[in-house]
Design a protein around this motif. Structure first.
Motif, PDB file in Angstrom:
ATOM      1  N   ARG A 173      -2.367 -11.337  -3.628  1.00 60.95           N
ATOM      2  CA  ARG A 173      -3.279 -10.472  -4.384  1.00 60.95           C
ATOM      3  C   ARG A 173      -4.468 -11.287  -4.880  1.00 60.95           C
ATOM      4  N   GLY A 174      -5.668 -10.770  -4.635  1.00 58.17           N
ATOM      5  CA  GLY A 174      -6.877 -11.436  -5.066  1.00 58.17           C
ATOM      6  C   GLY A 174      -7.483 -12.366  -4.030  1.00 58.17           C
ATOM      7  N   GLN A 175      -6.820 -12.563  -2.917  1.00 57.02           N
ATOM      8  CA  GLN A 175      -7.340 -13.454  -1.887  1.00 57.02           C
ATOM      9  C   GLN A 175      -8.522 -12.809  -1.169  1.00 57.02           C
ATOM     10  N   VAL A 176      -9.540 -13.593  -0.897  1.00 53.00           N
ATOM     11  CA  VAL A 176     -10.714 -13.105  -0.186  1.00 53.00           C
ATOM     12  C   VAL A 176     -10.441 -13.184   1.309  1.00 53.00           C
ATOM     13  N   VAL A 177     -10.724 -12.076   2.005  1.00 50.77           N
ATOM     14  CA  VAL A 177     -10.525 -12.015   3.451  1.00 50.77           C
ATOM     15  C   VAL A 177     -11.791 -11.470   4.102  1.00 50.77           C
ATOM     16  N   LEU A 225      -5.520  -6.354  -2.354  1.00 44.71           N
ATOM     17  CA  LEU A 225      -4.872  -5.779  -3.538  1.00 44.71           C
ATOM     18  C   LEU A 225      -3.358  -5.871  -3.435  1.00 44.71           C
ATOM     19  N   THR A 226      -2.809  -5.411  -2.308  1.00 43.50           N
ATOM     20  CA  THR A 226      -1.363  -5.480  -2.093  1.00 43.50           C
ATOM     21  C   THR A 226      -1.083  -5.890  -0.661  1.00 43.50           C
ATOM     22  N   LYS A 246      -8.712   0.362   1.278  1.00 44.16           N
ATOM     23  CA  LYS A 246      -8.506   0.535   2.715  1.00 44.16           C
ATOM     24  C   LYS A 246      -7.207  -0.149   3.112  1.00 44.16           C
ATOM     25  N   ARG A 247      -6.417   0.525   3.924  1.00 45.70           N
ATOM     26  CA  ARG A 247      -5.187  -0.062   4.450  1.00 45.70           C
ATOM     27  C   ARG A 247      -5.499  -0.655   5.818  1.00 45.70           C
ATOM     28  N   VAL A 296      -7.039  -3.470   1.026  1.00 44.76           N
ATOM     29  CA  VAL A 296      -8.186  -4.293   0.672  1.00 44.76           C
ATOM     30  C   VAL A 296      -9.299  -3.415   0.116  1.00 44.76           C
ATOM     31  N   CYS A 297     -10.181  -4.004  -0.659  1.00 45.74           N
ATOM     32  CA  CYS A 297     -11.332  -3.275  -1.188  1.00 45.74           C
ATOM     33  C   CYS A 297     -12.472  -4.259  -1.411  1.00 45.74           C
TER      34      CYS A 297
END
Length: 86
Positions: free
Chosen positions: A5-9, A24-25, A45-46, A33-34
């Motif tokens: 959680r919180g990782q930038v992708v 997020l999860t 978004k999933r 992700v958002c």
């Protein structure tokens, strides 16, 4: 690399390909992700894990509290990434 959680992708596939987002999860094989703008916290978004390119950057939890803070955190990350590219 396992996502947290919180990782930038960076999105590697889809309409949002190349966009920076925050995780997020994680529920394999999916992650939500958002980015705070096109995909706000209220409607993440999933995406499949194989469509995400993880980075080593982990955002603080307070950056995930509002869309404004999330956009600001990702904006700083995008600037740093652009400076590193030749």
């Amino acid at each position: 690399m396992e996502l947290k959680r919180g990782q930038v992708v960076r999105s590697a596939a889809g309409r949002d390909q190349g966009d920076w987002q925050a995780v997020l999860t994680v529920n394999p094989p999916w992650a939500t992700v958002c980015d705070g703008k096109a995909r706000p916290l209220e409607r993440p978004k999933r995406k499949k894990l194989r469509h995400l390119a993880p980075t080593a950057t982990l955002l603080p939890q307070e950056a995930l509290s509002t869309n404004r803070k999330l956009r600001a955190a990702l904006r700083e990350f995008c600037r740093q990434a652009e400076d590193k590219e030749p």
